[in-house]
Design a protein around this motif. Structure first.
Motif, short mmCIF file in Angstrom:
data_model
loop_
_atom_site.label_atom_id
_atom_site.label_comp_id
_atom_site.label_asym_id
_atom_site.label_seq_id
_atom_site.Cartn_x
_atom_site.Cartn_y
_atom_site.Cartn_z
N ILE A 30 -2.30 0.63 -7.03
CA ILE A 30 -0.92 0.59 -6.83
C ILE A 30 -0.59 1.94 -5.81
N ARG A 31 0.01 1.57 -4.77
CA ARG A 31 0.36 3.09 -4.15
C ARG A 31 1.52 3.54 -4.62
N PHE A 32 1.54 4.71 -5.31
CA PHE A 32 2.77 5.12 -6.02
C PHE A 32 3.90 5.64 -4.95
N CYS A 35 4.22 9.63 -4.36
CA CYS A 35 3.42 10.43 -3.52
C CYS A 35 2.67 9.59 -2.53
N GLY A 36 2.82 8.43 -2.37
CA GLY A 36 2.15 7.62 -1.66
C GLY A 36 0.69 7.42 -1.52
N GLU A 37 0.15 7.83 -2.66
CA GLU A 37 -1.21 7.69 -3.22
C GLU A 37 -1.68 6.42 -4.00
N TYR A 38 -2.90 5.88 -3.78
CA TYR A 38 -3.26 4.78 -4.52
C TYR A 38 -3.96 5.11 -5.51
N TYR A 39 -3.60 4.64 -6.82
CA TYR A 39 -4.34 5.02 -8.00
C TYR A 39 -4.59 3.49 -8.57
N HIS A 45 -2.76 7.63 -12.89
CA HIS A 45 -1.83 8.57 -12.16
C HIS A 45 -1.43 9.75 -13.20
N GLN A 46 -1.04 9.33 -14.44
CA GLN A 46 -0.68 10.34 -15.57
C GLN A 46 -1.64 11.50 -15.66
N GLU A 47 -2.95 11.03 -15.77
CA GLU A 47 -3.99 11.85 -16.25
C GLU A 47 -4.44 12.80 -14.78
N GLN A 48 -4.05 12.30 -13.85
CA GLN A 48 -4.68 13.01 -12.57
C GLN A 48 -3.69 13.70 -11.67
N ALA A 49 -2.55 13.00 -11.56
CA ALA A 49 -1.67 13.61 -10.57
C ALA A 49 -0.78 14.95 -11.12
N ASP A 50 -0.12 15.63 -10.31
CA ASP A 50 0.42 16.78 -10.76
C ASP A 50 2.02 16.87 -10.71
N HIS A 51 2.36 15.54 -10.92
CA HIS A 51 3.80 15.13 -10.86
C HIS A 51 4.22 13.88 -11.55
N GLU A 52 5.42 13.66 -12.00
CA GLU A 52 5.73 12.53 -12.62
C GLU A 52 5.88 11.56 -11.65
N PRO A 53 5.50 10.10 -12.05
CA PRO A 53 5.88 9.12 -11.45
C PRO A 53 6.96 8.61 -10.90
N SER A 54 7.68 8.05 -9.99
CA SER A 54 8.57 7.33 -9.73
C SER A 54 8.24 5.76 -9.19
N ARG A 64 4.04 -2.26 2.03
CA ARG A 64 2.84 -2.63 1.53
C ARG A 64 2.34 -1.45 0.55
N ALA A 65 2.19 -2.14 -0.71
CA ALA A 65 1.99 -0.81 -2.02
C ALA A 65 0.81 -1.25 -2.92
N ILE A 66 0.44 -2.66 -2.58
CA ILE A 66 -0.65 -3.09 -3.51
C ILE A 66 -2.02 -3.36 -2.87
#
Length: 107
Positions: A30-32, A35-39, A45-54, A64-66
């Motif tokens: 999923i492209r979050f 941040c626009g990054e695929y995880y 995402h929780q373990e690696q990103a430096d921010h909260e998801p939206s 396109r996000a999947i």
């Protein structure tokens, strides 16, 4: 065909499975929205990103996000929510992921 997006996560394999979800049908990333990054998954995402998801707002569900980890086809949120399998390669998706939609998508 374009460049295959980078999928971030913990122990991500070539079909986007990760340490948290690794069955035969766990082949989407999923492209979050935040941040626009695929995880590979929310936990990655929780373990690696430096921010909260939206979550993806409903008004953007045509983006396109999947990513299908089987063939690298990118689906819109709408397409993914209405497809039990990839429309291109026909690889099945994990039906249990529906339980996690509120983590990723504005419901």
């Amino acid at each position: 065909m374009g460049k295959t997006p980078l999928v971030k996560g913990i122990q991500v394999d070539i079909q986007t499975r990760c340490a948290h979800y690794h069955s035969d049908v766990d082949v989407i990333a999923i492209r979050f929205h935040c941040c626009g990054e695929y995880y590979a998954c929310y936990s990655c995402h929780q373990e690696q990103a430096d921010h909260e998801p939206s979550r993806w707002p409903k008004r953007l569900w045509d983006e396109r996000a999947i990513l299908c980890g089987s063939c690298n086809h990118e689906l819109t949120v709408h397409e993914y929510m209405n497809a039990p399998r990839c429309p291109v390669c026909q690889h099945g998706f994990n039906e249990g992921c529906r339980l996690h939609y509120p983590l990723y998508f504005e419901m």
